[in-house]
Design an enzyme around this catalytic site. Sequence first.
Site, PDB file in Angstrom:
ATOM      1  CE1 TYR A 436       0.324 -33.123  29.834  1.00 22.73           C
ATOM      2  CE2 TYR A 436       0.730 -32.665  32.127  1.00 22.73           C
ATOM      3  CZ  TYR A 436       0.568 -32.221  30.843  1.00 22.73           C
ATOM      4  OH  TYR A 436       0.655 -30.894  30.569  1.00 22.73           O
ATOM      5  CD  GLU A 437      -5.900 -36.286  29.795  1.00 23.91           C
ATOM      6  OE1 GLU A 437      -6.861 -37.054  29.811  1.00 23.91           O
ATOM      7  OE2 GLU A 437      -5.601 -35.550  30.742  1.00 23.91           O
ATOM      8  N   GLY A 438      -2.589 -40.085  29.244  1.00 19.21           N
ATOM      9  CA  GLY A 438      -2.359 -41.297  28.440  1.00 19.21           C
ATOM     10  C   GLY A 438      -1.062 -41.153  27.668  1.00 19.21           C
ATOM     11  CD  GLN A 443      -3.284 -40.469  23.652  1.00 21.99           C
ATOM     12  OE1 GLN A 443      -4.249 -40.320  22.913  1.00 21.99           O
ATOM     13  NE2 GLN A 443      -3.376 -40.406  24.974  1.00 21.99           N
TER      14      GLN A 443
END
Lengths: 593, 593
Positions: A436-438, A443
């Site tokens: 999650y969060e990319g 990244q």
Amino acid sequence: MTHYQINERDMMFNLKECPGLQALADTDGYEDTSEETLDLIFEQAKKFATEVLAEHFVVGDRQGCELVDGEVKLPEGFDNVWEQYAETGMVGINADAEFGGANLPHFFSSPVAEMECGSNVSFSMLPLLTRGAARLIYTFGTQELKEKYLENMYSGEWSGTMCLTEPGAGSDVGAGLTKAVPEGDHFKISGTKIFITWGDHELTKNIVHLVLARTPDAPPGSKGLSLFVVPKYLTDDEGNVIRSNDVTCGNIEHKMGIKASPTCVINFGTDDDCIGWLIGEPNKGMSQMFQMMNDARLEVGIQGMAQASAAYLSALGYAKERAQGSIRTAEGARPAKIIEHPDVRRMLLRMRAIVEASRAMIYHMSLYMDLAHHGKGDRERYRALSELLTPVVKSYGSDQGFRVTEMAIQTYGGYGFCQEYPVEQYMRDIKIASIYEGTNGIQALDLVFRKILMNKGAHLKVWLGDVAALCGELKGTRLEAQADALGKAAQTAAAVATKFGEWAATGKAEAVQYRATDFQEHLGHVMGGYFLLRQAQYAAKCLEGQPSPADQHFYEQKIVTTDYFIGDQVVQSVSALQHLMQVPFPGTDVSFD
Amino acid sequence: MTHYQINERDMMFNLKECPGLQALADTDGYEDTSEETLDLIFEQAKKFATEVLAEHFVVGDRQGCELVDGEVKLPEGFDNVWEQYAETGMVGINADAEFGGANLPHFFSSPVAEMECGSNVSFSMLPLLTRGAARLIYTFGTQELKEKYLENMYSGEWSGTMCLTEPGAGSDVGAGLTKAVPEGDHFKISGTKIFITWGDHELTKNIVHLVLARTPDAPPGSKGLSLFVVPKYLTDDEGNVIRSNDVTCGNIEHKMGIKASPTCVINFGTDDDCIGWLIGEPNKGMSQMFQMMNDARLEVGIQGMAQASAAYLSALGYAKERAQGSIRTAEGARPAKIIEHPDVRRMLLRMRAIVEASRAMIYHMSLYMDLAHHGKGDRERYRALSELLTPVVKSYGSDQGFRVTEMAIQTYGGYGFCQEYPVEQYMRDIKIASIYEGTNGIQALDLVFRKILMNKGAHLKVWLGDVAALCGELKGTRLEAQADALGKAAQTAAAVATKFGEWAATGKAEAVQYRATDFQEHLGHVMGGYFLLRQAQYAAKCLEGQPSPADQHFYEQKIVTTDYFIGDQVVQSVSALQHLMQVPFPGTDVSFD
């Protein structure tokens, strides 16, 4: 006794003995950067984490969340935990004092986050999301919106969410279909969002959703998304509920970990009765969100490091107590604890080194963010370092943290697989941090294309300059060999970046994309080695004084850890980085048909 | 449709196109080594795995096992599954026909095991343990014991367990305290065993425990352990229950995975009313157990490979269907499936290569075991290869299989973390494979000290000879470069072994122990590369004929996979192996106080 232990000695070394706290003295704009305040905050967070949060670690996992008649049912005791948490004032730890925040630096909030995430990562997501949502309102909202929402959020009366993902869109946020149709001073909102962390619950009197949606005339893709604040309940000026805003929870996910954190499908405007308010300018939703991402990605890196630290300490404690097998001595064999077996020591040392490297990297990044915001010196320099570090911290903390939990299970042996001990839950809870969060693949693209190639390596050069400076300082010292190895590793990473630039410029961007994740992993090791080496430098200086026996032991072991990490991990990353440049993209001959 | 898919094309290539089946023609003693029988067995196992077993994969995990009033309650439908399984006759697939076995080679049973483990590893442990227990009775028991137990076990009327571990002893089996006191023709048994897989249940009319215990006059440690057969119920000559034998289940573990497999604490003789019969000579229990370990460790390697294969195919299917993001083209951007993104292709290729390398290694080891037992040629040679491969197959299959499940989750993104899809369960189920049947750290010690140093590298030299022969055959072919890279890697591994020998001979055995696990991992990659390269050689030969388009595609992709695996993984293992020789043991300066 709860499951959760912290490495207070190493945290304090990071916070007080390395020159972070001094650097903060050179800032302007924080409420307080004194050591006394740091101690106060730290002690409060430690008590809360080791007592309250840790006690709800197991029950949260075993009971999980359920959707009963459209309402999210949380594990036992979580209402009480939130109430106590809100009282500590930690929701607004970094927020502006005007709206009830404590306005403290990231360098103060990162250890607090470490303890919250290490003792109960499921719970920690609730304040995390609330902070993120509030900060969007603070940064882009009108004074009216700020006054309406912020104080209620920082006090913990209300919570917040971030609503990006939609069914069928996933990481491709720009493909979202949620609609926002203007109606007077507000918009009618309709659509469905998925994977909404803490998307619905009864812990707070209201839930403030920050929703990406598309106005009727918006361009396609991510450039047509606007950001709206959409509360679960409409309220009057005093914050009293007027009516429900047609925001409902359609489903919750059943997950392998973070089970106490409800991951919701949220429906907006099922009965065509949901309204929201635009935040900032239309069609700027994505760029507004992006400005929040450094914070969130730092926090996910902290999640990984924090759970890894807890898993390591748990495995270490077990290895010291558990008797098994024997060690041969001159007189024959004597019973051994498992910590005496070399293979166990190998795992413990590797775990320790990864955790300490990650912590050093993360606390440094927090400081860089603070200096970029409020430093009196070269803010651009610290902004560059923070931006470069963001994808590395997020991916390194989560991926390497996962490895640590795996080794912790292996250290326990069969009991590591059993729920009697906490390490299997750490592994299940931590896995999501790579996603999650990319995802960490995303990244890696951010790191290579946005953070390195887009600025022609300028950010990377700032960091390489720091490495060169450190290596210069260590010439002629006991750490010279380690500095040489690190310098070579950093140069190799720079050479890969140059090669990537050549590939990208000659139509081989795909080869760069193919190699980005491996590059990110090994740059992470090299950066971890750099931050550890800086710590070893401080440790060596402290040893020149007259430390207590306990301190002397700590400083010497910091150098041992650094020596191991550079000699083993960083040196191997050099080979791996060299390899990335040699082997071409497998290319078009690979087929998955 | 069930969750479970097999890569039948690759399995058939291993079984029929590579020269395994021909090699079996040169054996004496199997019931049947014909292709027709292989097909029959394969089809039956495939149908059972993809239909019956796979249907109980999710329910087994979600319901798990419970201990209710001293009785183990299994997930729904498992009684029926066992009944159907027993009817297939697969419990005795490798067993002597005299006692109802099918007496088929491991080369036939390994693909059957792959499908059982891939579709429902929890269930697969029941026949695995039953076979292991029966084989101990067969190899070391009296004719009377054989007649009493074997037919009932191979028919599936009764099941079996292996009772080694005790509380506080773990991997140090020799520290066990369970007692066996002679009483007439039998022994009174008393003690507690833990981690007993399928230790209690109601699926079979009796459970035959093979128990390590200590007679009153036995020497201390593992040399004082004897092996006993201890049934749950005492029976008459016709197999009818006379009475309970005071064997009870005291508890079951709650685990992160393999939840449908009850892991029991078994108490023997709580009421001083439990009897057992000695198998073979007294004090030989450990060495008897050791003779069974090749089979069990091969099977655990298969578990890892099988679940990895299933996870890979699941992720591959998802990556082909799931639309997300876009790909830039000359005309602009078009919507993409996630399989089109380079980072996803990287993960898929890596997963595929590890799975195919593991499968090639495992099926070859099965063949070597068959040739060691019943070959007409040089049995010693194949025994040497099987023994060398045993720890590598066990550790490589489980550790790398775990990596594959991790990448499968990452390929899925957020849904990989959700129980809606099977990959998160594969990861939870597979983790135990690195721990049980000897942790992978113990495998590494077995590999280095017993399988390499104890025989002065003789076994390793047999394998190095095979590598040299293959490299010779590939000179001047399209695979020459890969062969050169592999030859260099094998030589590097041999150099590490030599260095380990020097260290061990000069008082630095601890340094060897410290490095053994990393050596095992990289030797695994090199061996995987070797077996893949052999397959690429067959594939290249097949391409010289006139294959169908589908076959041509398969052969070409086998070469692509090999090329990738050697160029990426094996080449990196060379650096890692070289590194192992250079860096000394961190040694006595490391302290965990």
